[in-house]
Design a protein around this motif. Structure first.
Motif, PDB file in Angstrom:
ATOM      1  N   CYS A  14     -15.525 -18.689  33.535  1.00 49.54           N
ATOM      2  CA  CYS A  14     -15.231 -19.528  34.627  1.00 49.54           C
ATOM      3  C   CYS A  14     -14.140 -19.090  35.573  1.00 49.54           C
ATOM      4  CB  CYS A  14     -14.533 -20.920  33.949  1.00 49.54           C
ATOM      5  SG  CYS A  14     -13.036 -20.316  32.940  1.00 49.54           S
ATOM      6  N   GLN A  15     -14.227 -19.627  36.617  1.00 48.70           N
ATOM      7  CA  GLN A  15     -13.313 -19.063  37.655  1.00 48.70           C
ATOM      8  C   GLN A  15     -12.631 -20.117  38.445  1.00 48.70           C
ATOM      9  OE1 GLN A  15     -15.867 -16.170  40.324  1.00 48.70           O
ATOM     10  NE2 GLN A  15     -17.453 -17.225  39.240  1.00 48.70           N
ATOM     11  N   LEU A  61     -16.866 -23.114  38.661  1.00 46.01           N
ATOM     12  CA  LEU A  61     -15.941 -23.039  39.636  1.00 46.01           C
ATOM     13  C   LEU A  61     -14.998 -24.181  39.642  1.00 46.01           C
ATOM     14  CD1 LEU A  61     -18.298 -21.434  42.386  1.00 46.01           C
ATOM     15  CD2 LEU A  61     -16.236 -20.246  41.471  1.00 46.01           C
ATOM     16  N   LEU A  62     -13.642 -23.742  39.766  1.00 45.80           N
ATOM     17  CA  LEU A  62     -12.764 -24.620  40.254  1.00 45.80           C
ATOM     18  C   LEU A  62     -11.936 -24.375  41.409  1.00 45.80           C
ATOM     19  CD1 LEU A  62     -10.347 -26.765  37.951  1.00 45.80           C
ATOM     20  CD2 LEU A  62      -9.430 -25.486  40.328  1.00 45.80           C
ATOM     21  N   ILE A  63     -11.958 -24.998  42.528  1.00 44.80           N
ATOM     22  CA  ILE A  63     -11.383 -24.795  43.751  1.00 44.80           C
ATOM     23  C   ILE A  63     -10.383 -25.729  44.200  1.00 44.80           C
ATOM     24  CG2 ILE A  63     -11.806 -24.205  46.168  1.00 44.80           C
ATOM     25  CD1 ILE A  63     -13.262 -22.438  44.728  1.00 44.80           C
ATOM     26  N   ALA A  64      -8.975 -25.364  44.186  1.00 41.43           N
ATOM     27  CA  ALA A  64      -7.803 -26.111  44.726  1.00 41.43           C
ATOM     28  C   ALA A  64      -7.620 -25.714  46.157  1.00 41.43           C
ATOM     29  CB  ALA A  64      -6.686 -25.916  43.605  1.00 41.43           C
ATOM     30  N   ILE A 114     -17.109 -23.769  49.816  1.00 36.07           N
ATOM     31  CA  ILE A 114     -17.272 -25.054  49.063  1.00 36.07           C
ATOM     32  C   ILE A 114     -18.779 -25.394  49.512  1.00 36.07           C
ATOM     33  CG2 ILE A 114     -16.774 -27.434  48.696  1.00 36.07           C
ATOM     34  CD1 ILE A 114     -13.859 -26.308  48.852  1.00 36.07           C
ATOM     35  N   GLY A 115     -19.001 -25.600  50.860  1.00 39.88           N
ATOM     36  CA  GLY A 115     -20.140 -26.058  51.355  1.00 39.88           C
ATOM     37  C   GLY A 115     -21.432 -25.298  50.924  1.00 39.88           C
ATOM     38  N   ALA A 116     -21.452 -24.032  50.702  1.00 36.81           N
ATOM     39  CA  ALA A 116     -22.280 -23.181  50.396  1.00 36.81           C
ATOM     40  C   ALA A 116     -22.603 -23.313  48.942  1.00 36.81           C
ATOM     41  CB  ALA A 116     -21.787 -21.782  50.837  1.00 36.81           C
ATOM     42  N   ALA A 117     -21.438 -23.449  48.169  1.00 36.02           N
ATOM     43  CA  ALA A 117     -21.807 -23.727  46.580  1.00 36.02           C
ATOM     44  C   ALA A 117     -22.389 -24.975  46.363  1.00 36.02           C
ATOM     45  CB  ALA A 117     -20.354 -23.847  45.896  1.00 36.02           C
ATOM     46  N   LEU A 118     -22.012 -26.014  47.126  1.00 38.03           N
ATOM     47  CA  LEU A 118     -22.764 -27.316  47.315  1.00 38.03           C
ATOM     48  C   LEU A 118     -24.324 -27.179  47.438  1.00 38.03           C
ATOM     49  CD1 LEU A 118     -19.890 -29.774  48.283  1.00 38.03           C
ATOM     50  CD2 LEU A 118     -20.480 -29.347  45.874  1.00 38.03           C
ATOM     51  N   HIS A 138     -22.428 -25.375  39.689  1.00 33.37           N
ATOM     52  CA  HIS A 138     -21.207 -26.149  39.130  1.00 33.37           C
ATOM     53  C   HIS A 138     -19.783 -25.688  39.623  1.00 33.37           C
ATOM     54  CE1 HIS A 138     -19.485 -27.180  34.869  1.00 33.37           C
ATOM     55  NE2 HIS A 138     -18.670 -27.625  35.931  1.00 33.37           N
ATOM     56  N   ILE A 139     -19.231 -26.755  40.460  1.00 29.26           N
ATOM     57  CA  ILE A 139     -17.829 -26.783  41.012  1.00 29.26           C
ATOM     58  C   ILE A 139     -17.254 -27.802  40.881  1.00 29.26           C
ATOM     59  CG2 ILE A 139     -19.200 -27.166  43.287  1.00 29.26           C
ATOM     60  CD1 ILE A 139     -16.937 -25.279  44.512  1.00 29.26           C
TER      61      ILE A 139
END
Length: 444
Positions: free
Chosen positions: A323-324, A372-375, A393-397, A402-403
């Motif tokens: 996880c990241q 991934l977890l982005i804050a 974030i947009g590219a990940a979605l 999994h974000i």
């Protein structure tokens, strides 16, 4: 000839400056009150192009840059618009008076400096009694006229910007600890100053944190903390990382806090990434010696260290990074390098920024990417950082990665050290749960 100079390099008109007006007349508008009454700063300034400059304006990157290049106004420079000027534009939402600068520079180009100064002098006078007023004056100090409707921008500013304008002393920030608290942190076990790598004759050190109840030979999942950009070589020993290390360990996981080389120390992107990779490799090789589960590793990256952590996590060949986490950071290196351009060895950086961009890895086997977890800090002060992480974030979605995304609407950069509010505590709790879930629960 007046001892005050109202011309600037960036296009702001110093004649309406809240600080200068207070210096000249003793009358303070709400903006000047913050600096004087809340921060205790002396309201003394004779203008950007003089030697008597307000202490906060003395920190502006535009002024020394223009002086070094010998230009009278930013557009005279072949590199305009640059990152320094872009930073000013970034402030527009919080300090709307900055929005006048671009139009002022255009007027200077068309009418010359003197013509522009005459125009500004007329604009910043009360239409009733011709008394000068400042950027955030609400009423004329002489006749009391409401000035809100005659300004070229809204009459208020965002007070939260003051947190950026008064950056904490580096020595104090080094000592600062997280607001978030957890029972058992004082009982956490720590192994300090383990050499994990050597670069050009310089040892790089690692600290390991263990839960209070840890018993020998019981292998623990480990969270690796990747710090951000700094000229310091011992960030692992700073309060933010020692307190976070103890918090994570108290939650039941091992923690690896380490020093790595940074761009501000003169290294290249590839060097910083190599240090993170070497640390992971060291943990793999020495896992048995340190009671670590080499197959259950999590990465938690911060600020300008985020693209390093994300690249290593996304480029995980061993498949042992489970996880990241990324807090208030850049999603790629190009924006970061542009921001630091005047402070780093830029040779070859454009090519490396492209080669090591985490974003380009998102489309490569996205179903294999560790969660991934982005804050994000909704009020982040660092120029372009929100645009950068939002692109990631947009590219990940787009690639259906999994974000988990947590926005801190009122959070500024390093919100866990600055914003002692419920949302800060909530995000940290969610992060600890995320790490524990993905590092201790074996997926079906």
């Amino acid at each position: 000839m007046s001892e005050f100079n109202y011309d600037t390099y960036c296009g702001l008109y110093c004649g309406a400056c809240s600080i200068m007006k207070a210096c000249q007349t003793g009358i303070k508008d709400p903006f000047a009150c913050i600096f004087c009454d809340e921060a205790g700063m002396e309201l003394k300034c004779h203008g950007c192009k003089t030697e008597q400059v307000f202490e906060n304006c003395a920190k502006c990157p535009i002024r020394p840059c223009a002086r070094e290049r010998g230009v009278e106004h930013c557009p005279d420079c072949p590199d305009y618009p640059c990152q320094n000027y872009g930073f000013m534009q970034f402030l527009t939402e919080k300090l709307p008076h900055w929005d006048t600068a671009a139009a002022n520079l255009q007027t200077i180009k068309e009418k010359g400096t003197e013509g522009w100064l005459q125009e500004q002098q007329a604009q910043w006078k009360c239409p009733n009694c011709q008394t000068d007023y400042s950027w955030y004056a609400t009423h004329c100090s002489n006749c009391g006229k409401d000035l809100g409707e005659i300004k070229p921008y809204k009459n208020t500013f965002d007070k939260s910007v003051f947190q950026m304008l008064t950056q904490p002393d580096p020595d104090e920030l080094f000592k600062q600890e997280l607001f978030f608290k957890l029972e058992g942190t004082d009982q956490v076990k720590v192994q300090k100053d383990i050499v994990y790598s050597n670069s050009e004759g310089r040892d790089l050190f690692l600290d390991l944190y263990y839960p209070p109840a840890h018993t020998p030979h019981h292998k623990l999942p480990v969270v690796v903390l990747v710090h951000g950009e700094t000229p310091l070589t011992n960030l692992k020993d700073s309060g933010p990382f020692t307190s976070l290390g103890r918090i994570i360990a108290a939650s039941g996981l091992a923690v690896a806090a380490f020093n790595h080389r940074t761009l501000l120390q003169g290294c290249q992107i590839k060097d910083a990434i190599a240090d993170v990779e070497n640390l992971i490799q060291f943990l793999n090789y020495r896992a048995n010696d340190f009671d670590l589960n080499k197959d259950q590793i999590g990465l938690w990256s911060f600020s300008m260290g985020v693209p390093c952590g994300l690249y290593v996590g996304l480029n995980n060949k061993a498949d042992n990074i489970k996880c990241q986490v990324a807090y208030y950071g850049f999603g790629e290196f190009t924006s970061l390098c542009t921001l630091l351009k005047g402070s780093i060895n830029y040779e070859g950086m454009d090519e490396q920024a492209e080669e090591y961009s985490p974003i380009r890895l998102l489309c490569q086997a996205p179903d294999k990417i560790a969660p991934l977890l982005i804050a994000r800090a909704g009020m982040d002060q660092i120029p372009t950082i929100l645009k950068s992480i939002d692109s990631f974030i947009g590219a990940a979605l787009e690639n259906n990665v999994h974000i988990d995304i947590y926005n801190h609407p009122a959070g500024v950069h390093a919100f866990e050290l600055v914003n002692d509010v419920p949302r800060t505590h909530e995000i940290i709790e969610l992060t600890l749960d995320f790490l524990y879930q993905h590092l201790t629960v074996i997926p079906l």
